[in-house]
Design an enzyme around this catalytic site. Structure first.
Site, PDB file in Angstrom:
ATOM      1  N   ARG A 270       0.893  -1.145   0.031  1.00  0.00           N
ATOM      2  CA  ARG A 270      -0.026  -0.062   0.025  1.00  0.00           C
ATOM      3  C   ARG A 270       0.892   1.146   0.054  1.00  0.00           C
ATOM      4  O   ARG A 270       1.791   1.483   0.762  1.00  0.00           O
ATOM      5  CB  ARG A 270      -0.765  -0.052   1.296  1.00  0.00           C
ATOM      6  CG  ARG A 270      -0.243  -0.034   2.575  1.00  0.00           C
ATOM      7  CD  ARG A 270      -1.371   0.167   3.619  1.00  0.00           C
ATOM      8  NE  ARG A 270      -0.796  -0.090   5.019  1.00  0.00           N
ATOM      9  CZ  ARG A 270       0.176   0.532   5.678  1.00  0.00           C
ATOM     10  NH1 ARG A 270       0.316   1.815   5.322  1.00  0.00           N
ATOM     11  NH2 ARG A 270       0.499   0.247   6.876  1.00  0.00           N
ATOM     12  N   HIS A 274      -2.000   3.270   6.498  1.00  0.00           N
ATOM     13  CA  HIS A 274      -2.987   2.374   6.680  1.00  0.00           C
ATOM     14  C   HIS A 274      -4.408   2.870   6.779  1.00  0.00           C
ATOM     15  O   HIS A 274      -5.125   2.414   6.004  1.00  0.00           O
ATOM     16  CB  HIS A 274      -2.627   1.849   8.081  1.00  0.00           C
ATOM     17  CG  HIS A 274      -3.490   0.769   8.661  1.00  0.00           C
ATOM     18  ND1 HIS A 274      -3.581  -0.422   8.310  1.00  0.00           N
ATOM     19  CD2 HIS A 274      -4.604   0.760   9.674  1.00  0.00           C
ATOM     20  CE1 HIS A 274      -4.369  -1.180   8.770  1.00  0.00           C
ATOM     21  NE2 HIS A 274      -5.070  -0.490   9.549  1.00  0.00           N
ATOM     22  N   TYR A 284       7.668   4.269   9.830  1.00  0.00           N
ATOM     23  CA  TYR A 284       7.947   2.769  10.026  1.00  0.00           C
ATOM     24  C   TYR A 284       8.598   2.088   8.747  1.00  0.00           C
ATOM     25  O   TYR A 284       8.777   1.131   8.472  1.00  0.00           O
ATOM     26  CB  TYR A 284       6.991   1.989  10.766  1.00  0.00           C
ATOM     27  CG  TYR A 284       5.455   2.085   9.892  1.00  0.00           C
ATOM     28  CD1 TYR A 284       5.110   1.389   9.024  1.00  0.00           C
ATOM     29  CD2 TYR A 284       4.675   3.021  10.516  1.00  0.00           C
ATOM     30  CE1 TYR A 284       3.777   1.661   8.073  1.00  0.00           C
ATOM     31  CE2 TYR A 284       3.254   3.166   9.873  1.00  0.00           C
ATOM     32  CZ  TYR A 284       3.100   2.350   8.417  1.00  0.00           C
ATOM     33  OH  TYR A 284       1.867   2.695   7.880  1.00  0.00           O
TER      34      TYR A 284
END
Length: 371
Positions: A270, A274, A284
């Site tokens: 993706r 999120h 991250y």
């Protein structure tokens, strides 16, 4: 340690290593859009190939516009889909109208291509009850928010299809994080035990919010988890639309013929956060990882393949983009025109026959709403 025990452990290790080799990534198109597995090419007409590309382009534009609408405050909850178009759209393209779709919250595109009107998808994002009411001719449940819960539901729906002798399948989706949930194991195990016609898709986009897949499980692939349930498992290049389509179509054929369910792991990525609820992927994910996956973009890969066959052009893609923008504009306008939901609306749709306590509450809220 006894010699016999040592031999048993060594033999078990060999079996384990042999199992891991079974799950090599299935691919048809490489990153340059070249066919590298001619024998696996699905039987799709030129028109079908173009339609698949059209849906993927439309879905990318829908994602871009949905993000903008979310930032404007015109949409509520939204989980970006860019990068997962091959995984989502190509797997759905392998289905039939009578099949049952049980999506996760990122899988609104599959619902739309299965028949959910776009304005209702926007209402779902806003938390409006109309966004969760599937039209009578759309075999689907509304997107599941609870991680992995749709896997248990899918096992039940698939068993119901089998008991009714329907030549149809139930397909569900979750992310790599969902494959760490108890519901995931219960769902695939139950479906496997009863040879229910189910297709379980795990879209491994590498991160369950911010947790990398390597920290979620010691298994080298999610596909190999199928072994414990006694069902077929396959790992697919999730950025390759043709490979995803072929794997899903084969899984469907197995399911309707009574051979049982399939677990499909699609390796994808993706590009966005999120969800739009404050997640920051730069905390991250490194830029190097993002650049690596951008080189595998499913739209770029499939576009090159079609252009080499003389089936796609910049003009055709521009036309799809403009059509998508106009339809999205009209859909959000229609969503804006939908009456705001009331507490009495929610009470009315909870039960066919209201229990006395809700009937009393309804009368109280009716009086409040009339003022």
């Amino acid at each position: 340690m006894a010699a016999k025990t040592k031999k048993t452990i060594v033999d078990s290790k060999k079996q384990f290593d042999a199992i891991k080799k079974q799950f090599e990534t299935f691919q048809i198109l490489n990153e340059k859009g070249e066919v590298v597995n001619e024998a696996a090419m699905p039987e799709l007409t030129d028109d079908q190939l173009k339609e698949l590309m059209r849906r993927m382009v439309y879905t990318r534009i829908l994602d871009q516009r949905s993000i903008s609408l979310n930032r404007q405050g015109r949409l509520g909850f939204y989980a970006p889909t860019a990068g997962q178009e091959a995984s989502q759209v190509a797997s759905h393209f392998a289905l039939e109208k009578e099949d049952f779709v049980l999506p996760g919250y990122r899988d609104v595109p599959q619902l739309i291509w299965h028949g959910l009107p776009l304005y209702q998808a926007f209402l779902f994002s806003r938390g409006h009850f109309r966004g969760n009411q599937m039209p009578d001719d759309v075999n689907a449940l509304s997107p599941q928010i609870i991680i992995g819960a749709q896997y248990v539901q899918t096992a039940g729906v698939a068993l119901g299809l089998k008991k009714r002798d329907k030549k149809a399948v139930a397909i569900t989706y979750t992310g790599d994080g969902g494959a760490s949930q108890g519901d995931f194991y219960e769902g695939v195990n139950f479906a496997g035990a009863f040879k229910a016609p189910a297709i379980f898709v795990v879209q491994n986009n590498r991160y369950a919010i911010s947790t990398p897949v390597e920290k979620q499980s010691a298994a080298e692939t999610i596909a190999q988890k199928a072994v414990s349930a006694g069902i077929v498992g396959v790992q697919v290049d999730g950025m390759d639309a043709l490979a995803v389509y072929a794997a899903t179509r084969e899984a469907r054929e197995r399911a309707v013929s009574g051979e049982g369910p399939t677990l499909i792991e699609t390796l994808c990525f993706r590009y966005g956060p999120h969800t739009m609820a404050g997640d920051d992927p730069t905390k991250y994910r490194t830029k190097e990882i993002e650049n690596e996956w951008e080189q595998k973009d499913p739209l770029v890969r499939f576009r090159k393949f079609l252009e080499n066959k003389g089936l796609w052009s910049e003009e055709e893609e521009s036309k799809v983009i403009e059509e998508a923008k106009e339809e999205i504009k009209q859909a959000i306008k229609k969503a804006d025109e939908e009456p705001k939901q009331k507490v009495t609306d929610l009470i009315d749709i909870m039960y066919e026959e209201l229990p006395y306590n809700l009937a009393e509450q309804k009368e109280i809220y009716k009086e409040k709403e009339s003022k």
